[in-house]
Enzyme design. Sequence first.
Site, mmCIF file in Angstrom:
data_model
loop_
_atom_site.group_PDB
_atom_site.id
_atom_site.type_symbol
_atom_site.label_atom_id
_atom_site.label_comp_id
_atom_site.label_asym_id
_atom_site.label_seq_id
_atom_site.Cartn_x
_atom_site.Cartn_y
_atom_site.Cartn_z
ATOM 1 N N CYS A 1 -6.944 11.592 -107.395
ATOM 2 C CA CYS A 1 -5.902 10.558 -107.381
ATOM 3 C C CYS A 1 -4.503 11.164 -107.361
ATOM 4 C CB CYS A 1 -6.022 9.663 -108.611
ATOM 5 S SG CYS A 1 -7.574 8.798 -108.744
ATOM 6 N N ASN B 1 -2.726 7.230 -103.398
ATOM 7 C CA ASN B 1 -2.564 5.852 -102.916
ATOM 8 C C ASN B 1 -1.295 5.596 -102.118
ATOM 9 O OD1 ASN B 1 -4.976 4.684 -104.092
ATOM 10 N ND2 ASN B 1 -4.022 5.177 -106.041
ATOM 11 N N ASP C 1 -12.339 6.709 -104.183
ATOM 12 C CA ASP C 1 -12.246 8.125 -104.591
ATOM 13 C C ASP C 1 -12.779 8.373 -106.005
ATOM 14 O OD1 ASP C 1 -10.167 7.240 -106.241
ATOM 15 O OD2 ASP C 1 -8.582 8.171 -105.052
ATOM 16 N N ARG D 1 -9.518 -3.447 -104.608
ATOM 17 C CA ARG D 1 -8.138 -3.175 -104.177
ATOM 18 C C ARG D 1 -7.980 -3.489 -102.678
ATOM 19 N NH1 ARG D 1 -5.312 -0.010 -108.092
ATOM 20 N NH2 ARG D 1 -6.162 -0.680 -110.083
ATOM 21 N N ARG E 1 3.084 -1.831 -108.315
ATOM 22 C CA ARG E 1 2.971 -0.569 -107.569
ATOM 23 C C ARG E 1 3.637 -0.652 -106.186
ATOM 24 N NH1 ARG E 1 -2.063 3.409 -107.883
ATOM 25 N NH2 ARG E 1 -0.324 4.664 -107.140
ATOM 26 N N HIS F 1 -11.499 2.336 -106.948
ATOM 27 C CA HIS F 1 -11.126 2.965 -105.673
ATOM 28 C C HIS F 1 -12.317 3.808 -105.210
ATOM 29 C CE1 HIS F 1 -6.539 2.913 -106.555
ATOM 30 N NE2 HIS F 1 -6.729 2.196 -105.463
HETATM 31 N N1 ARG Z 1 -3.213 3.255 -112.565
HETATM 32 C C1 ARG Z 1 -3.506 3.482 -111.186
HETATM 33 C C2 ARG Z 1 -4.001 2.195 -110.558
HETATM 34 O O1 ARG Z 1 -4.738 1.492 -111.190
HETATM 35 C C3 ARG Z 1 -4.519 4.556 -111.037
HETATM 36 C C4 ARG Z 1 -4.762 4.946 -109.632
HETATM 37 C C5 ARG Z 1 -5.835 5.944 -109.484
HETATM 38 N N2 ARG Z 1 -5.815 6.460 -108.185
HETATM 39 C C6 ARG Z 1 -6.885 6.584 -107.387
HETATM 40 N N3 ARG Z 1 -6.691 7.083 -106.217
HETATM 41 N N4 ARG Z 1 -8.062 6.175 -107.760
HETATM 42 O O2 ARG Z 1 -3.664 1.877 -109.432
#
Ligand code: ARG
Length: 290
Positions: A267, A75, A175, A144, A95, A173
């Site tokens: 991830c 990310n 991915d 997101r 984040r 996400h």
């Molecule tokens: N705890 C992180 C979030 O919720 C996990 C991210 C997982 N990453 C991904 N590329 N799916 O943002």
Amino acid sequence: MGQPLAWGRRYLMVRPDHFRIDYVINPYMSTQDQPDPELALKQWDSLRQAIIDAGGEVEVLDQRADSPDMVYAMNLGLGTAQGRAMLSHMRFEPRRKESLTAAEWFTEHGFELGRTGGDGVGPHFESGDAFVFGDSLVVGYGPRTEADALKHLATDWNIRVRGLRIAHEGMYHLDLPFCPIDSTHALVYPAAFDAAGQAELFGIVPDPIVLTDEEAFAFSGNSLVVNQTVIMPACSPRLREVMTGLGLRVVVLDLSEFHKGGGSARCLTNPLDFDLAAAGVAGGEVVLPA
Ligand code: ARG
């Protein structure tokens, strides 16, 4: 017959020196269930080594002490073989400091940096939602990434962007329910998308490998292909047969500690070499399903 992917040989990873569950922003996270730091580092190192053994390259970035989710390097931003990168503008405030360090990293490594927004202003974009596949950049949006970010990517980079609306809180996400395997095959979990997104998904992927609920929630869709190796956190006997049938060597790794934060092999690894050539179109174009 699919051709090998044109990308996926060069990755950025963040060593889990400050990996904790400090807050809850997806259904997998619980502050009551903390990762074991030693085991997490061991698992992370096995992933780094598996990529190198498969002939890939890994760059390592230090984790910020104030950013426990930074280990999910996928990310940090979308890096391309064209030397451009799009920084993530994270949906959740805890984040956002990761992007400060990511911006420095991409710039120092010669990428021309774009942004869809910052500090909550402008559309959110999280690069775990974006993959080059076929003739476009495929972007998941909803939980997101916001739809307006797709316009931004298309016009900034003069590329075709195909959007898929994600409608499943456990698949927040792209991915998680989507993993390109070669030029025509991808692992897909259709239930992650709304009806129009599902139809579009089957239009985008000529040879879909549909994951069962069990496979999808074991994070099998969060795998990566490096040359002729597929690195997976879980692989059912059926999936193994499909993968070996495609000429791939299957490596299964235990990444349990990272599942506590809601992420797995993909991830933890950010491809830096997405090739935009096939997605190029003058003026950019966004294709959203009706
Ligand atoms: N705890 C992180 C979030 O919720 C996990 C991210 C997982 N990453 C991904 N590329 N799916 O943002």
